[in-house]
Design an enzyme around this catalytic site. Structure first.
Site, PDB file in Angstrom:
ATOM      1  N   LYS A 113     -10.331  -5.254  -4.703  1.00  0.00           N
ATOM      2  CA  LYS A 113     -11.353  -4.271  -5.042  1.00  0.00           C
ATOM      3  C   LYS A 113     -10.736  -3.004  -5.605  1.00  0.00           C
ATOM      4  CE  LYS A 113     -12.897  -4.184  -0.300  1.00  0.00           C
ATOM      5  NZ  LYS A 113     -12.175  -3.650   0.858  1.00  0.00           N
ATOM      6  N   LYS A 133       0.828  -1.212   0.000  1.00  0.00           N
ATOM      7  CA  LYS A 133       0.000   0.000   0.000  1.00  0.00           C
ATOM      8  C   LYS A 133       0.860   1.259   0.000  1.00  0.00           C
ATOM      9  CE  LYS A 133      -4.403  -1.749   1.422  1.00  0.00           C
ATOM     10  NZ  LYS A 133      -5.588  -1.668   2.257  1.00  0.00           N
ATOM     11  N   LYS A 141      -3.732 -11.457  -6.420  1.00  0.00           N
ATOM     12  CA  LYS A 141      -4.993 -11.519  -5.697  1.00  0.00           C
ATOM     13  C   LYS A 141      -6.056 -10.661  -6.385  1.00  0.00           C
ATOM     14  CE  LYS A 141      -6.053  -8.759  -1.924  1.00  0.00           C
ATOM     15  NZ  LYS A 141      -6.477  -8.377  -0.609  1.00  0.00           N
TER      16      LYS A 141
HETATM   17  P1  ATP Z   1      -7.969  -3.902  -1.060  1.00  0.00           P
HETATM   18  O1  ATP Z   1      -7.829  -4.662  -2.317  1.00  0.00           O
HETATM   19  O2  ATP Z   1      -8.579  -2.555  -1.210  1.00  0.00           O
HETATM   20  O3  ATP Z   1      -6.750  -3.932  -0.205  1.00  0.00           O
HETATM   21  P2  ATP Z   1      -9.409  -6.201  -0.216  1.00  0.00           P
HETATM   22  O4  ATP Z   1     -10.172  -6.568  -1.429  1.00  0.00           O
HETATM   23  O5  ATP Z   1      -8.217  -7.006   0.155  1.00  0.00           O
HETATM   24  O6  ATP Z   1      -9.067  -4.659  -0.215  1.00  0.00           O
HETATM   25  P3  ATP Z   1     -10.312  -6.194   2.492  1.00  0.00           P
HETATM   26  O7  ATP Z   1     -11.362  -5.321   3.068  1.00  0.00           O
HETATM   27  O8  ATP Z   1      -8.911  -5.856   2.818  1.00  0.00           O
HETATM   28  O9  ATP Z   1     -10.468  -6.245   0.938  1.00  0.00           O
HETATM   29  O10 ATP Z   1     -10.583  -7.700   2.859  1.00  0.00           O
HETATM   30  C1  ATP Z   1     -11.791  -8.198   3.328  1.00  0.00           C
HETATM   31  C2  ATP Z   1     -11.746  -9.697   3.489  1.00  0.00           C
HETATM   32  O11 ATP Z   1     -11.782 -10.331   2.214  1.00  0.00           O
HETATM   33  C3  ATP Z   1     -10.501 -10.244   4.181  1.00  0.00           C
HETATM   34  O12 ATP Z   1     -10.865 -11.322   5.023  1.00  0.00           O
HETATM   35  C4  ATP Z   1      -9.660 -10.726   3.057  1.00  0.00           C
HETATM   36  O13 ATP Z   1      -8.783 -11.739   3.455  1.00  0.00           O
HETATM   37  C5  ATP Z   1     -10.713 -11.241   2.104  1.00  0.00           C
HETATM   38  N1  ATP Z   1     -10.241 -11.191   0.718  1.00  0.00           N
HETATM   39  C6  ATP Z   1      -9.915 -10.091   0.027  1.00  0.00           C
HETATM   40  N2  ATP Z   1      -9.551 -10.385  -1.221  1.00  0.00           N
HETATM   41  C7  ATP Z   1      -9.634 -11.742  -1.324  1.00  0.00           C
HETATM   42  C8  ATP Z   1      -9.381 -12.667  -2.366  1.00  0.00           C
HETATM   43  N3  ATP Z   1      -8.968 -12.262  -3.551  1.00  0.00           N
HETATM   44  N4  ATP Z   1      -9.574 -13.979  -2.141  1.00  0.00           N
HETATM   45  C9  ATP Z   1     -10.013 -14.402  -0.937  1.00  0.00           C
HETATM   46  N5  ATP Z   1     -10.276 -13.576   0.098  1.00  0.00           N
HETATM   47  C10 ATP Z   1     -10.084 -12.264  -0.081  1.00  0.00           C
END
Ligand code: ATP
Ligand code: LTN
Length: 334
Positions: A201, A116, A198
């Site tokens: 969002k 980040k 990964k």
């Molecule tokens: P950003 O991409 O903005 O960092 P994020 O998509 O990782 O955000 P978070 O709010 O950080 O979203 O994560 C919310 C939950 O979703 C956490 O438990 C995280 O482990 C899970 N998660 C996020 N992305 C994935 C993914 N690609 N596969 C499985 N679990 C995920």
């Protein structure tokens, strides 16, 4: 069978953007299955969200949208405590105390911080670095036994455990040391455009992530364009990350195993496979979207759920915080 209903489970998602099917499969879907078996606290982590720049009005709207989405996905506010993190001041208060037993070097080593910081080079603020301490405060306040998260949060969970152990060693037994609860299947849904990364969002490529708010046409288009490979065999294996990811997604939404999914598509081509994955996802999302919309039209209900959730959370959090304040030697009156 072991009675686990007294065991405490804690998790949260940030209202920092549109949720992807990765968030759903890796996190929220599992919460629903766990809410009957455990005492669950599910939060909307708005204090974490502001570690990167947020538009205030949008953050407020997304917080409510996320609450509605939790419920639309099957999180039942009668079964668990659903609340907004910033509504319970104990999170910030405990984070402050925990800061004093956490080392700067530990935080600098966190993968998410490094990622980040690179992506938001103009805004490497103290909060971004302190993110894991606030997350530890979330978890430890509720004396959680288990924390269901996706694979990417494993390092943060380790730090939360270290902080708990360190505090207990220094001040005497205070926190339960939490365990991660990372389900193997679906713990890492990857980008449809770069299956080694990964699904996130905040990906700049709009075709990389499928959002829970995407309509059927968009879902179908994104899966059609999903990166696979050239050998046309639909099996999950390390050298076929694109196909493996699609199989994971299909299995998660169909509620079957990856082996069963492989069987379903034996001998079929990629075109047909991608179409079927797209249809399965679109079919699953439609009722969730409709329910979220219905809930968002009833702001009174959502406000009441979140108010009740914050009160319940406060009652649980206050106990731990008082104990901590006593242990560290804060004056509490006679
Ligand atoms: P950003 O991409 O903005 O960092 P994020 O998509 O990782 O955000 P978070 O709010 O950080 O979203 O994560 C919310 C939950 O979703 C956490 O438990 C995280 O482990 C899970 N998660 C996020 N992305 C994935 C993914 N690609 N596969 C499985 N679990 C995920
Ligand atoms: N950092 C988490 C969201 C989060 C969380 C938590 C998860 C904030 N506090 C406590 C589990 C427990 C993320 O998923 N990005």
């Amino acid at each position: 069978m072991e009675d686990t209903t007294q065991k405490i489970l804690y998790s949260a998602v940030q209202p920092s953007g549109n949720l992807t099917i990765g968030n759903y499969i890796g996190a929220i879907r599992n919460w629903v299955g766990l809410q009957h078996a455990f005492t669950c606290f599910y939060a909307i982590a708005d204090m974490h969200a502001i570690t990167v720049k947020q538009e205030p009005a949008l953050l407020r709207r997304r917080t409510l949208e996320l609450a509605a989405l939790y419920i639309a996905c099957g999180v039942d506010p009668e079964q668990c405590t659903l609340y907004v993190q910033s509504n319970v001041s104990a999170h910030a208060e405990l984070a402050w105390v925990l800061n004093t037993i956490t080392y700067v070097g530990e935080m600098e080593r966190m993968t998410q911080f490094k990622d980040k910081a690179a992506r938001h080079a103009e805004n490497i603020n103290m909060g971004l670095m302190d993110y894991p301490v606030l997350m530890a405060a979330d978890i430890l306040l509720y004396q959680a036994h288990l924390v269901p998260v996706g694979m990417d949060q494993r390092q943060h969970l380790e730090i939360a455990r270290d902080i708990a152990i360190r505090f207990n060693n220094r001040y005497g037994e205070t926190f339960r040391v939490p365990e991660g609860y990372i389900l193997k299947e679906g713990a890492k849904i990857t980008s449809l455009q770069d299956p080694l990364r990964k699904m996130s969002k905040s990906d700049e490529n709009p075709n990389a992530s499928v959002f829970l708010s995407d309509d059927r046409d968009t879902v179908m288009r994104k899966f059609k364009r999903a990166v696979t490979d050239s050998d046309n065999r639909i099996v999950a294996s390390e050298d076929k990350p694109g196909v493996t990811n699609l199989l994971n997604i299909y299995a998660a939404f169909k509620g079957c195993t990856v082996a069963e999914a492989e069987k379903t598509f034996e001998g079929r081509g990629y075109g047909e496979f991608k179409l079927a994955v797209g249809e399965t996802v679109a079919d699953a999302l439609a009722p969730v979207q409709a329910e979220q919309k219905r809930l968002l039209a009833d702001k009174g209900y959502l406000a009441e759920v979140l108010k009740r959730g914050a009160e319940e959370a406060f009652r649980a959090a206050r106990k731990t915080l008082s104990k901590v304040y006593r242990k560290v030697g804060f004056y509490r009156g006679e």
